[in-house]
Design an enzyme around this catalytic site. Sequence first.
Site, PDB file in Angstrom:
ATOM      1  N   GLY A 126     -11.222  11.556  27.600  1.00 53.59           N
ATOM      2  CA  GLY A 126      -9.733  10.913  27.870  1.00 53.59           C
ATOM      3  C   GLY A 126      -9.666  11.652  29.243  1.00 53.59           C
ATOM      4  O   GLY A 126     -10.362  12.729  29.799  1.00 53.59           O
ATOM      5  N   MET A 154      -7.571  13.985  32.110  1.00 59.43           N
ATOM      6  CA  MET A 154      -6.745  15.402  31.880  1.00 59.43           C
ATOM      7  C   MET A 154      -5.539  15.234  31.210  1.00 59.43           C
ATOM      8  O   MET A 154      -4.867  14.316  31.209  1.00 59.43           O
ATOM      9  CB  MET A 154      -6.456  15.891  33.400  1.00 59.43           C
ATOM     10  CG  MET A 154      -7.835  16.206  34.224  1.00 59.43           C
ATOM     11  SD  MET A 154      -7.382  16.806  35.768  1.00 59.43           S
ATOM     12  CE  MET A 154      -6.325  15.769  36.241  1.00 59.43           C
ATOM     13  N   CYS A 183      -4.828  15.422  27.895  1.00 59.49           N
ATOM     14  CA  CYS A 183      -4.626  14.489  26.681  1.00 59.49           C
ATOM     15  C   CYS A 183      -5.020  15.495  25.466  1.00 59.49           C
ATOM     16  O   CYS A 183      -5.339  14.734  24.321  1.00 59.49           O
ATOM     17  CB  CYS A 183      -5.498  13.278  26.911  1.00 59.49           C
ATOM     18  SG  CYS A 183      -7.602  13.587  26.759  1.00 59.49           S
ATOM     19  N   GLY A 184      -5.213  16.616  25.585  1.00 58.96           N
ATOM     20  CA  GLY A 184      -5.364  17.438  24.625  1.00 58.96           C
ATOM     21  C   GLY A 184      -6.963  17.802  24.064  1.00 58.96           C
ATOM     22  O   GLY A 184      -7.185  17.949  22.971  1.00 58.96           O
ATOM     23  N   GLU A 187     -15.187  21.337  28.081  1.00 62.91           N
ATOM     24  CA  GLU A 187     -15.715  21.237  29.498  1.00 62.91           C
ATOM     25  C   GLU A 187     -16.995  20.494  29.629  1.00 62.91           C
ATOM     26  O   GLU A 187     -17.778  21.088  30.610  1.00 62.91           O
ATOM     27  CB  GLU A 187     -15.397  22.412  30.287  1.00 62.91           C
ATOM     28  CG  GLU A 187     -13.905  23.034  30.072  1.00 62.91           C
ATOM     29  CD  GLU A 187     -12.966  22.303  30.699  1.00 62.91           C
ATOM     30  OE1 GLU A 187     -13.180  21.149  31.382  1.00 62.91           O
ATOM     31  OE2 GLU A 187     -11.840  22.696  30.595  1.00 62.91           O
TER      32      GLU A 187
END
Length: 214
Positions: free
Chosen positions: A9, A11, A13-14, A87
Amino acid sequence: MPQLIFFTGPMNCGKSTLALQTDFSEQQAGRRGRLFTRDDRAGSATVSSRLGLERQASEVTDDFDFWGFVIRELTHGRRVDYLICDEAQFYTPDHIDQLARIVDELQLDVYCFGILTDFRTQLFPATRRLVELCDRMELLQVRPRCWCGDPATHNARTVDGRMVTEGSQVVVGDIAGAAPQVVAYEVLCRRHHRRHTTAAVAGVSAAEPLPFVD
């Protein structure tokens, strides 16, 4: 069946929050895993969420070997049931191939978390490989919003509040709000990403109500 799952998703967005929650939930079920990250905004060997959650992790480098790491853990009698990889957009395609091999040959679950495209709307090499190899791709349901109020779908890199479209694909920074001349990031809808219209360019403050027009 063990799976390679890619949670993605834009940035904010959890993703890192979900990575930490997934690790917690797996541990509560009596399973043992390992946590990995690369170039987290909080520093090396850390998975951090903007909600304030942090956990220590193993830092992934270009020459890191996931397969060799897991084999060493297992041959030394240390239990491994799953891997959490945050990441993941910053990993290499070789890393993704190693993770797929771990799922297929060692029968371990691998959960990857990362953004799909960079500030130029181009796929990262690692996320391209994840799309090619993953068993399932999950789009996170928490939807950040552009300054205009529409759902944000694109990641923008900014300098002094203005969107830039050139430079290295990987430059670590945080969401908008950094000091002038420091790299920051902002999520925008496709329309305002195409127009290069950030909140600063539009003259909108995060504390102001969302406007209804451009």
